[in-house]
Design a protein around this motif. Structure first.
Motif, PDB file in Angstrom:
ATOM      1  N   LYS A 437       4.738   2.055  -2.441  1.00 14.02           N
ATOM      2  CA  LYS A 437       5.350   2.719  -3.579  1.00 14.02           C
ATOM      3  C   LYS A 437       4.390   2.648  -4.774  1.00 14.02           C
ATOM      4  N   ILE A 438       4.344   3.725  -5.546  1.00 16.58           N
ATOM      5  CA  ILE A 438       3.546   3.728  -6.766  1.00 16.58           C
ATOM      6  C   ILE A 438       4.355   3.059  -7.868  1.00 16.58           C
ATOM      7  N   GLY A 439       3.813   1.973  -8.431  1.00 20.10           N
ATOM      8  CA  GLY A 439       4.519   1.252  -9.472  1.00 20.10           C
ATOM      9  C   GLY A 439       4.570   2.012 -10.775  1.00 20.10           C
ATOM     10  N   ASN A 441       3.311   1.432 -13.521  1.00 19.04           N
ATOM     11  CA  ASN A 441       2.024   1.459 -14.216  1.00 19.04           C
ATOM     12  C   ASN A 441       0.923   2.062 -13.363  1.00 19.04           C
ATOM     13  N   GLY A 442       1.298   2.677 -12.240  1.00 19.26           N
ATOM     14  CA  GLY A 442       0.330   3.324 -11.376  1.00 19.26           C
ATOM     15  C   GLY A 442      -0.235   2.434 -10.291  1.00 19.26           C
ATOM     16  N   GLU A 443       0.235   1.191 -10.202  1.00 21.80           N
ATOM     17  CA  GLU A 443      -0.296   0.263  -9.224  1.00 21.80           C
ATOM     18  C   GLU A 443       0.356   0.475  -7.856  1.00 21.80           C
ATOM     19  N   ASP A 444      -0.352   0.070  -6.802  1.00 25.16           N
ATOM     20  CA  ASP A 444       0.205   0.104  -5.446  1.00 25.16           C
ATOM     21  C   ASP A 444       1.120  -1.093  -5.237  1.00 25.16           C
ATOM     22  N   ILE A 445       2.313  -0.834  -4.696  1.00 26.52           N
ATOM     23  CA  ILE A 445       3.237  -1.909  -4.350  1.00 26.52           C
ATOM     24  C   ILE A 445       3.621  -1.739  -2.881  1.00 26.52           C
ATOM     25  N   PRO A 446       3.255  -2.662  -2.007  1.00 29.82           N
ATOM     26  CA  PRO A 446       3.701  -2.572  -0.615  1.00 29.82           C
ATOM     27  C   PRO A 446       5.225  -2.479  -0.564  1.00 29.82           C
ATOM     28  N   TRP A 447       5.749  -1.528   0.205  1.00 32.46           N
ATOM     29  CA  TRP A 447       7.195  -1.273   0.165  1.00 32.46           C
ATOM     30  C   TRP A 447       7.785  -1.438   1.567  1.00 32.46           C
ATOM     31  N   LEU A 448       7.798  -0.390   2.369  1.00 30.78           N
ATOM     32  CA  LEU A 448       8.195  -0.595   3.755  1.00 30.78           C
ATOM     33  C   LEU A 448       7.212  -1.541   4.435  1.00 30.78           C
ATOM     34  N   ALA A 449       5.967  -1.456   4.015  1.00 28.40           N
ATOM     35  CA  ALA A 449       4.947  -2.366   4.531  1.00 28.40           C
ATOM     36  C   ALA A 449       5.018  -3.678   3.764  1.00 28.40           C
ATOM     37  N   GLU A 450       4.954  -4.769   4.498  1.00 27.73           N
ATOM     38  CA  GLU A 450       4.902  -6.085   3.865  1.00 27.73           C
ATOM     39  C   GLU A 450       3.469  -6.464   3.521  1.00 27.73           C
ATOM     40  N   SER A 451       2.531  -5.981   4.322  1.00 24.05           N
ATOM     41  CA  SER A 451       1.123  -6.251   4.090  1.00 24.05           C
ATOM     42  C   SER A 451       0.300  -5.228   4.846  1.00 24.05           C
ATOM     43  N   TYR A 452      -0.973  -5.150   4.523  1.00 19.56           N
ATOM     44  CA  TYR A 452      -1.856  -4.236   5.237  1.00 19.56           C
ATOM     45  C   TYR A 452      -3.290  -4.719   5.098  1.00 19.56           C
ATOM     46  N   ILE A 453      -4.135  -4.259   6.014  1.00 23.50           N
ATOM     47  CA  ILE A 453      -5.552  -4.592   5.958  1.00 23.50           C
ATOM     48  C   ILE A 453      -6.349  -3.372   6.395  1.00 23.50           C
ATOM     49  N   LEU A 507      -0.527  17.872   6.365  1.00 25.31           N
ATOM     50  CA  LEU A 507      -1.585  18.012   7.364  1.00 25.31           C
ATOM     51  C   LEU A 507      -2.988  17.726   6.829  1.00 25.31           C
ATOM     52  N   PRO A 508      -3.366  18.195   5.635  1.00 27.39           N
ATOM     53  CA  PRO A 508      -4.739  17.935   5.191  1.00 27.39           C
ATOM     54  C   PRO A 508      -5.101  16.461   5.120  1.00 27.39           C
ATOM     55  N   ASP A 509      -4.119  15.599   4.856  1.00 27.75           N
ATOM     56  CA  ASP A 509      -4.387  14.166   4.795  1.00 27.75           C
ATOM     57  C   ASP A 509      -4.533  13.549   6.183  1.00 27.75           C
ATOM     58  N   LEU A 536      -6.323   5.092   3.019  1.00 24.64           N
ATOM     59  CA  LEU A 536      -5.090   4.326   2.784  1.00 24.64           C
ATOM     60  C   LEU A 536      -4.034   5.190   2.124  1.00 24.64           C
ATOM     61  N   HIS A 537      -4.402   5.837   1.033  1.00 27.91           N
ATOM     62  CA  HIS A 537      -3.421   6.622   0.284  1.00 27.91           C
ATOM     63  C   HIS A 537      -3.047   7.912   0.999  1.00 27.91           C
ATOM     64  N   SER A 538      -3.846   8.343   1.946  1.00 22.25           N
ATOM     65  CA  SER A 538      -3.512   9.577   2.654  1.00 22.25           C
ATOM     66  C   SER A 538      -2.271   9.416   3.508  1.00 22.25           C
ATOM     67  N   ILE A 539      -1.934   8.192   3.875  1.00 22.82           N
ATOM     68  CA  ILE A 539      -0.732   7.958   4.694  1.00 22.82           C
ATOM     69  C   ILE A 539       0.306   7.089   3.991  1.00 22.82           C
ATOM     70  N   ALA A 540      -0.129   6.338   2.981  1.00 18.59           N
ATOM     71  CA  ALA A 540       0.736   5.306   2.408  1.00 18.59           C
ATOM     72  C   ALA A 540       1.949   5.860   1.677  1.00 18.59           C
ATOM     73  N   TYR A 541       1.855   7.056   1.111  1.00 22.94           N
ATOM     74  CA  TYR A 541       2.931   7.571   0.266  1.00 22.94           C
ATOM     75  C   TYR A 541       3.831   8.585   0.967  1.00 22.94           C
ATOM     76  N   MET A 542       3.572   8.870   2.237  1.00 24.27           N
ATOM     77  CA  MET A 542       4.365   9.891   2.942  1.00 24.27           C
ATOM     78  C   MET A 542       5.737   9.351   3.338  1.00 24.27           C
ATOM     79  N   PRO A 543       6.793  10.160   3.188  1.00 18.89           N
ATOM     80  CA  PRO A 543       8.124   9.729   3.620  1.00 18.89           C
ATOM     81  C   PRO A 543       8.151   9.458   5.129  1.00 18.89           C
ATOM     82  N   ILE A 544       8.754   8.351   5.520  1.00 19.93           N
ATOM     83  CA  ILE A 544       8.855   7.984   6.933  1.00 19.93           C
ATOM     84  C   ILE A 544      10.124   8.598   7.529  1.00 19.93           C
TER      85      ILE A 544
END
Length: 647
Positions: A437-439, A441-453, A507-509, A536-544
């Protein structure tokens, strides 16, 4: 063993809290011989840190009960009642008359004085991460001639627009990247189109062969044909009529036959984005992040045939070269340089004429609710307000119906078909969640994901050379609205579905995604066949999407899917559930009582990111106070370290 004793105080919601904290850290090192129970960890040592924290707090309790749960928990309201009201003057009247609590779109600066003088109403403003612009159909002659587009840009007076239409609550803008974005070239450009320069615009047209051959007062195209310019705009765009009037006057002042046309919202979107049947269109663009990889999707030659992209149908070989660098490089400096060069080409070629970057002006009532959050991307009527706003009075802040108004009805409840949220409730993100989720202040906040690498071959030899691998761990307490568990299978299915079904919005992402696979029930891995700064951002913000629903759809059926309330296929995971819908009149969203960050089911543990290129560690905030109490907390951490291989 380390021993730490500290006495400190802080203010929390108007309460001074004194805390005595005693921390004891025990460090235990286990070598290989002690780790037989940890399979598969050859050549690994472990450091186990056990912290014993003893705290005792004494505080005075504020009469206003503090919000329970995690700092991101919510929603606290029982339901959102949304209705379209147009024009904005009617929205303002509804707010003043206590018919709505929030105007859920930016309002015109002309209403500020009236609203600021009213009781129980507040306004706020943030510089919008977006702008208004003219898109020029470069597939049509003579609009495909650069000199025509540049002459238009030089003739249009952006400074006058900002002063007369926006009451100086905007800035003139030339670059398609907003000035508050670190990738913008706005402040380093050698020239600007801010003020009208008719003499230079006329010179450009003369040199390009746009001459008044038949002496009728208007120029003909270089091939001698008569032409005119239709400047169209949507009836709900802020300042649309006045802006188009200025554009028409500017074109006529340099000898171009031009006129303005007002259109209704949905017909306008169809004509511009689907049919591409227009001359010049006045549009608005908003960005949910500071990423600029969207430049590739909007201006690359490969995007010209995709629905909803490449509005101006512009194509440039040099631009494509920089777009490739923008997308393929993992070096931040190279990415920034490519973004700069792309903007320079677009500013000169003018397939779009950016007009101004305005402030988002929010207006809301304060007599019943509080907790409005001024999001840098959406103002005080965005996702975070709907998640955190709560009742002011009573023994509990939980409950209540928040009444909002929008300029237009929702486009669809099909998240794959929604192209814009301008003037309407951003329904897709209230119903569906994403990995990150975009916070506010524009920061990334892991949401459905608890962590990522994130890893490349240099980080992990098992990743093929030239590839990027991203692994997410999914939270284990998330359910769909029908009670099914949301798992890694849903996440992997969603990305494969968007790509394989050619859902053009996403699709472009996903062009370079070669793998999306659930490794376990709650771990999902993605691979891309390029190394890129943006994967990372190409998939992170898409609705599941729920796999158990869409797996039964026939090929292409998603495009005709138009769910309504009580539709068994409308299975969602977001903070709200669609309760009822009366087209053009009313939408009611109700609190999702099973939301994983909901109340009181919200999780009190912190959100962590793993090592690698990842988001910030977000520590929990327990919104509550303890009266003359003490607690003992045991925290255990295992840090695994891989031994250096002997040569």
């Amino acid at each position: 063993m380390d021993l730490e004793i500290a006495l400190f105080h802080k203010w929390h919601s108007g309460v001074r809290v004194y805390t005595i904290r005693v921390s004891i850290n025990l460090v235990i090192i286990l070598h290989d011989s002690k780790m037989k129970g940890l399979r598969g960890l050859k050549g690994v040592s472990a450091i186990i840190i056990v912290s014993i924290i003893i705290t005792s707090s004494i505080s005075l309790v504020n009469s206003q009960m503090l919000l329970p749960g995690h700092k991101y928990s919510g929603p606290f309201i029982s339901e959102i009642m949304s209705k379209p009201i147009s024009p904005i003057s009617s929205q303002v009247s509804a707010l003043l008359n206590d018919e709505v609590d929030v105007i859920a779109n930016s309002i015109s600066p002309s209403y500020l004085y009236e609203l600021n003088d009213a009781e129980s109403i507040e306004t706020s403003k943030v510089l919008r991460n977006g702008y208004f612009y003219f898109s020029i159909n470069t597939e049509e002659y003579p609009f495909n001639i650069t000199e025509f587009r540049r002459a238009f840009a030089f003739a249009f007076d952006k400074t006058a627009l900002v002063h007369n239409v926006w009451n100086d609550l905007a800035f003139p803008l030339d670059s398609c990247v907003p000035r508050n974005n670190p990738y913008s070239i706005e402040e380093i450009m050698d020239y600007h189109y801010y003020d009208a320069n008719f003499s230079y615009a006329i010179q450009l047209l003369d040199n390009a062969g746009f001459l008044d051959i038949d002496s009728d007062g208007y120029r003909e195209a270089p091939n001698g044909m008569d032409f005119d310019v239709e400047v169209s705009y949507c009836n709900i765009l802020a300042g649309g009529a006045a802006t188009v009037d200025l554009a028409v006057s500017a074109l006529q002042a340099i000898g171009i036959n031009a006129f303005g046309v007002e259109e209704q919202y949905y017909g306008y979107l169809t004509r511009i984005y689907a049919l591409h049947s227009y001359d010049v269109a006045y549009l608005v663009r908003s960005f949910p992040t500071l990423d600029v990889n969207w430049l590739a999707h909007e201006f690359s030659s490969s995007s010209r045939t995709l629905y909803g992209f490449s509005t101006a149908r512009f194509s440039n070989d040099t631009l494509d070269t920089y777009i490739d660098e923008l997308l393929r490089s993992t070096d931040s400096d190279a990415v920034r340089e490519a973004a700069f060069e792309i903007q320079k080409i677009l500013v000169y070629q003018c397939p779009e004429i950016v007009v101004c970057q305005n402030f988002i002006i929010s207006a809301y009532r304060t007599d019943k609710f509080e907790g409005f959050i001024p999001d840098i991307n959406e103002g005080s009527f965005g996702w975070w307000t709907w998640q955190r706003v709560h009742l002011k009075q009573g023994d509990t802040p939980i409950g209540g119906t928040l009444r909002i108004c929008t300029l237009s009805d929702v486009e669809s409840f099909n998240t794959m078909r929604i192209l814009t949220n301008y003037g309407q409730l951003d329904i897709q993100y209230l119903l569906y969640d994403s990995l990150i989720k975009i916070g506010p202040n524009g920061e990334d906040i892991p949401w459905l994901a608890e962590s990522y690498i994130i890893e490349t071959h240099a980080d992990n030899p098992s990743v093929p050379e030239g590839y990027t691998q991203i692994t997410f761990d999914i939270r284990q307490n998330i359910t769909w609205s029908d009670g099914n568990q949301l798992t890694a299978e849903d996440v992997a299915f969603t990305m494969n579905y968007y790509r394989d079904e050619s859902v053009s919005k996403y699709l472009p992402d996903l062009w370079n995604m070669t793998q999306a696979v659930a490794m376990t029930d709650y771990r999902v891995r993605f691979r891309f066949n390029t190394e890129s700064f943006w994967h990372l951002h190409s998939i992170a913000y898409m609705p599941i999407l729920p796999k158990h629903i869409f797996v039964d759809f026939e090929h292409g059926e998603w495009n005709d899917w138009e769910p309504l309330p009580n539709d068994p296929t409308l299975v969602t995971s977001g903070p709200f559930i669609l309760n009822s819908y009366n087209p053009t009149e009313l939408i009611i969203l109700e609190n999702n009582n099973n939301y994983f960050f909901g109340v009181p089911q919200c999780q009190l543990k912190p959100i962590y990111s793993t090592t690698g290129i990842s988001g910030p560690n977000i520590a929990p905030t327990l919104a509550g106070s303890i009266i003359a109490s003490s607690s003992i907390i045991l925290i255990g951490t295992i840090i695994l370290t891989r031994k250096r291989q002997e040569a």
